[in-house]
Design a protein around this motif. Structure first.
Motif, mmCIF file in Angstrom:
data_model
loop_
_atom_site.group_PDB
_atom_site.id
_atom_site.type_symbol
_atom_site.label_atom_id
_atom_site.label_comp_id
_atom_site.label_asym_id
_atom_site.label_seq_id
_atom_site.Cartn_x
_atom_site.Cartn_y
_atom_site.Cartn_z
ATOM 1 N N GLU A 297 0.741 -1.031 0.191
ATOM 2 C CA GLU A 297 0.110 -0.132 0.099
ATOM 3 C C GLU A 297 0.996 1.295 -0.094
ATOM 4 O O GLU A 297 0.663 2.233 -0.576
ATOM 5 C CB GLU A 297 -0.872 0.119 1.263
ATOM 6 C CG GLU A 297 -2.144 -0.854 1.248
ATOM 7 C CD GLU A 297 -3.018 -0.555 -0.017
ATOM 8 O OE1 GLU A 297 -3.612 0.566 -0.077
ATOM 9 O OE2 GLU A 297 -3.584 -1.396 -0.782
ATOM 10 N N LEU A 298 1.972 1.354 0.856
ATOM 11 C CA LEU A 298 2.701 2.474 0.813
ATOM 12 C C LEU A 298 3.531 2.589 -0.591
ATOM 13 O O LEU A 298 3.411 3.690 -1.147
ATOM 14 C CB LEU A 298 4.027 2.302 1.900
ATOM 15 C CG LEU A 298 4.957 3.360 1.751
ATOM 16 C CD1 LEU A 298 4.536 4.631 2.308
ATOM 17 C CD2 LEU A 298 5.910 2.962 2.780
ATOM 18 N N LEU A 299 4.016 1.412 -1.227
ATOM 19 C CA LEU A 299 4.307 1.775 -2.658
ATOM 20 C C LEU A 299 3.394 2.200 -3.724
ATOM 21 O O LEU A 299 3.960 2.896 -4.630
ATOM 22 C CB LEU A 299 5.328 0.262 -3.091
ATOM 23 C CG LEU A 299 6.190 -0.255 -2.028
ATOM 24 C CD1 LEU A 299 6.834 -1.551 -2.669
ATOM 25 C CD2 LEU A 299 7.340 0.788 -2.091
ATOM 26 N N GLU A 300 2.210 1.721 -3.426
ATOM 27 C CA GLU A 300 1.258 2.509 -4.456
ATOM 28 C C GLU A 300 0.558 3.600 -4.073
ATOM 29 O O GLU A 300 -0.352 3.966 -4.806
ATOM 30 C CB GLU A 300 0.373 1.086 -4.574
ATOM 31 C CG GLU A 300 0.967 -0.190 -5.291
ATOM 32 C CD GLU A 300 -0.235 -1.257 -5.283
ATOM 33 O OE1 GLU A 300 -1.373 -1.201 -4.617
ATOM 34 O OE2 GLU A 300 0.124 -2.356 -5.825
ATOM 35 N N SER A 301 0.893 4.055 -3.135
ATOM 36 C CA SER A 301 0.277 5.439 -2.539
ATOM 37 C C SER A 301 0.659 6.457 -3.487
ATOM 38 O O SER A 301 1.817 6.500 -3.984
ATOM 39 C CB SER A 301 0.460 5.577 -1.115
ATOM 40 O OG SER A 301 1.833 5.558 -0.976
ATOM 41 N N ASN A 302 0.050 7.607 -3.305
ATOM 42 C CA ASN A 302 0.382 8.723 -4.045
ATOM 43 C C ASN A 302 1.645 9.332 -3.550
ATOM 44 O O ASN A 302 2.067 9.395 -2.264
ATOM 45 C CB ASN A 302 -0.722 9.981 -3.500
ATOM 46 C CG ASN A 302 -0.571 11.191 -4.288
ATOM 47 O OD1 ASN A 302 0.491 11.606 -4.836
ATOM 48 N ND2 ASN A 302 -1.480 11.953 -4.658
ATOM 49 N N PRO A 303 2.550 9.322 -4.543
ATOM 50 C CA PRO A 303 3.816 9.915 -4.062
ATOM 51 C C PRO A 303 4.058 11.230 -3.291
ATOM 52 O O PRO A 303 4.909 11.466 -2.454
ATOM 53 C CB PRO A 303 4.764 10.355 -5.363
ATOM 54 C CG PRO A 303 3.998 9.190 -6.406
ATOM 55 C CD PRO A 303 2.518 9.347 -5.915
ATOM 56 N N ASP A 304 3.053 11.982 -3.255
ATOM 57 C CA ASP A 304 2.973 13.305 -2.723
ATOM 58 C C ASP A 304 2.985 13.023 -1.210
ATOM 59 O O ASP A 304 3.190 13.993 -0.268
ATOM 60 C CB ASP A 304 1.747 14.306 -3.139
ATOM 61 C CG ASP A 304 1.867 14.666 -4.595
ATOM 62 O OD1 ASP A 304 3.051 14.598 -5.135
ATOM 63 O OD2 ASP A 304 0.860 15.020 -5.254
ATOM 64 N N TYR A 305 2.374 11.807 -0.778
ATOM 65 C CA TYR A 305 2.118 11.694 0.700
ATOM 66 C C TYR A 305 2.999 10.647 1.272
ATOM 67 O O TYR A 305 2.855 10.267 2.219
ATOM 68 C CB TYR A 305 0.803 11.407 0.745
ATOM 69 C CG TYR A 305 -0.371 12.549 0.458
ATOM 70 C CD1 TYR A 305 -0.359 13.410 1.429
ATOM 71 C CD2 TYR A 305 -1.229 12.273 -0.798
ATOM 72 C CE1 TYR A 305 -1.237 14.490 1.024
ATOM 73 C CE2 TYR A 305 -1.884 13.544 -0.990
ATOM 74 C CZ TYR A 305 -2.135 14.514 0.125
ATOM 75 O OH TYR A 305 -2.782 15.511 -0.369
ATOM 76 N N GLN A 306 3.955 10.081 0.380
ATOM 77 C CA GLN A 306 4.574 8.943 0.757
ATOM 78 C C GLN A 306 5.801 9.279 1.642
ATOM 79 O O GLN A 306 6.069 8.627 2.845
ATOM 80 C CB GLN A 306 5.391 8.259 -0.466
ATOM 81 C CG GLN A 306 4.625 7.358 -1.196
ATOM 82 C CD GLN A 306 5.512 6.639 -2.428
ATOM 83 O OE1 GLN A 306 6.571 6.732 -2.352
ATOM 84 N NE2 GLN A 306 4.703 5.897 -3.246
ATOM 85 N N ARG A 307 6.219 10.839 1.655
ATOM 86 C CA ARG A 307 7.028 10.995 2.874
ATOM 87 C C ARG A 307 6.575 10.966 4.267
ATOM 88 O O ARG A 307 7.027 10.458 5.235
ATOM 89 C CB ARG A 307 7.685 12.306 2.521
ATOM 90 C CG ARG A 307 8.703 12.821 3.452
ATOM 91 C CD ARG A 307 9.230 14.291 3.139
ATOM 92 N NE ARG A 307 10.105 14.165 1.848
ATOM 93 C CZ ARG A 307 11.183 13.672 1.851
ATOM 94 N NH1 ARG A 307 11.867 13.494 2.884
ATOM 95 N NH2 ARG A 307 11.913 13.694 0.502
ATOM 96 N N THR A 308 5.080 11.609 4.304
ATOM 97 C CA THR A 308 4.508 11.592 5.630
ATOM 98 C C THR A 308 4.024 10.192 5.975
ATOM 99 O O THR A 308 4.288 10.074 7.092
ATOM 100 C CB THR A 308 3.043 12.493 5.276
ATOM 101 O OG1 THR A 308 3.451 14.030 4.781
ATOM 102 C CG2 THR A 308 2.439 12.307 6.496
ATOM 103 N N VAL A 309 3.803 9.181 5.143
ATOM 104 C CA VAL A 309 3.335 7.932 5.463
ATOM 105 C C VAL A 309 4.493 7.326 6.097
ATOM 106 O O VAL A 309 4.664 6.443 6.880
ATOM 107 C CB VAL A 309 2.586 7.326 4.388
ATOM 108 C CG1 VAL A 309 2.171 5.907 4.867
ATOM 109 C CG2 VAL A 309 1.443 7.810 4.058
#
Length: 370
Positions: A297-309
């Motif tokens: 899910e992290l790899l497929e998430s929106n790159p804009d929010y990956q740093r936060t996640v």
């Protein structure tokens, strides 16, 4: 004087006594009876014999004037004189106008001890004390009321400002507002925040922020916030997670259930897992399936929010890092997932030179820039 001296039968000795008192000791002096006595008393006197007056009678007015001037030279003396004047007025008329002024009262209390006051003066000072105590209590009541009113108005104005700020603040501003500015004004702000929650016309963002402001003192907000944790934005997620931190034990069963419920949307499951990463990173309940789900899910998430996640999942780094490494070297994965996995490896283990060297040796051409 002749009778009082006992020299009635010894006129010569009495003459000698008069000579001694008058000429030598100067204790008596000849006087004119017409000046000393008035009316019938003067007419009844025998004008044939000499009259005498005590010498100190002449000095009394001068002495009194001197004593009066000396008293006025010192504040204690002035207080004594004022006490005498006020008590004379009090003796004639018992009313408040005869009482000493506040300044005179304080001066008399300090300068003239109670043991040196006459009964009239004591009576007047007791009356003055009662009067000024009542006056002081009245002034205290007025001052207290004015202070309370000022405090109340100021509190309401500040609470309205803070409640509005909480409702409209950005997620990054909320923690500071709730932790530092809101507590002193909760008495007024909490009802305002509850009104926002109850207002059907209020936006979901405003209701969420109001609930976050109330949860430190109102546990009934936990249920609502735990629901919003499953569908909030990633900007809001860390704030809600921190606000629910004190209730992690209560929320853990629900979060585990949501994470593993394949009937729920993946977004809700992912958020439940991220919340558990912060609440229970060392829990024994973590399974391979849970970790694999979070990684994908992290790899497929929106790159804009990956740093936060990524920062929210960092407590699980020891569990997730091998899976990111595996994804980074998986030839079957598409390039975007492999590149995202490579980023996670470098972010989760920036100082693990052995792992970085091993992964670099296996990296594809497109991953070297990472």
């Amino acid at each position: 004087l002749l009778a009082a001296s006992g020299y009635t039968n010894r006129p010569e000795d009495f003459d000698d006594l008069l000579q001694l008192l008058d000429a030598e000791l100067r204790l008596i002096t000849p006087a004119d009876p017409q000046k000393l006595l008035r009316g019938e008393a003067a007419e009844q006197q025998d004008s044939g014999g000499p009259f005498y007056q005590l010498t100190h009678d002449y000095l009394v007015p001068s002495l009194r004037e001197w004593i009066y001037r000396k008293q006025l030279e010192h504040w204690r003396g002035r207080a004594e004189r004022r006490l005498e004047e006020r008590s004379a007025q009090w003796r004639e008329q018992h009313d408040r106008r005869s009482l000493p002024s506040p300044l005179e009262y304080l001066t008399i209390m300090l300068a003239v001890p109670g043991t040196r006051r006459t009964s009239t003066q004591q009576s007047m000072m007791r009356a003055a004390t009662k009067h000024y105590v009542r006056l002081a209590l009245l002034l205290l009541a007025i001052l207290t009321s004015a202070t309370w009113a000022t405090w109340e108005v100021h509190g309401r104005l500040q609470a309205a400002r803070i409640a509005q700020a909480v409702s409209s603040a950005s997620p990054s501003e909320l923690p500071n507002l709730i932790a530092t500015e809101l507590p002193p004004y909760r008495r007024w702000a909490d009802p305002m925040l509850r009104d926002v929650i109850a207002d059907q016309k209020a936006t979901e963002t405003s209701r969420l922020h109001a609930s976050l402001g109330l949860v430190p003192i109102d546990e009934t907000q936990v249920e609502y916030l735990s629901t919003r944790l499953m569908d909030c934005s990633w900007d809001e997620f860390p704030v809600i997670q921190d606000a629910l931190g004190a209730h992690r034990q209560q929320l853990a069963p629900m979060l585990w259930e949501t994470l593993r419920d394949t009937q729920r949307p993946n977004a809700a499951r992912f958020r439940a897992g991220v919340a558990l990463a912060g609440f229970a990173p060392e829990a024994s309940e973590w399974s391979d399936q849970d970790e694999a789900f979070l990684v994908r899910e992290l790899l497929e998430s929106n790159p804009d929010y990956q740093r936060t996640v990524r920062s929210l999942l960092r407590p699980l780094a020891p569990r997730l890092l091998p899976r990111f490494t595996q994804w980074a070297g998986d030839d079957q994965a598409n390039d975007s997932l492999r590149e995202a996995a490579a980023i996670e490896v470098t972010e989760f283990a920036p100082s693990d030179s052995r792992l970085i060297s091993q992964w670099t040796a296996q990296a594809k051409t497109g991953q070297f820039r990472v």
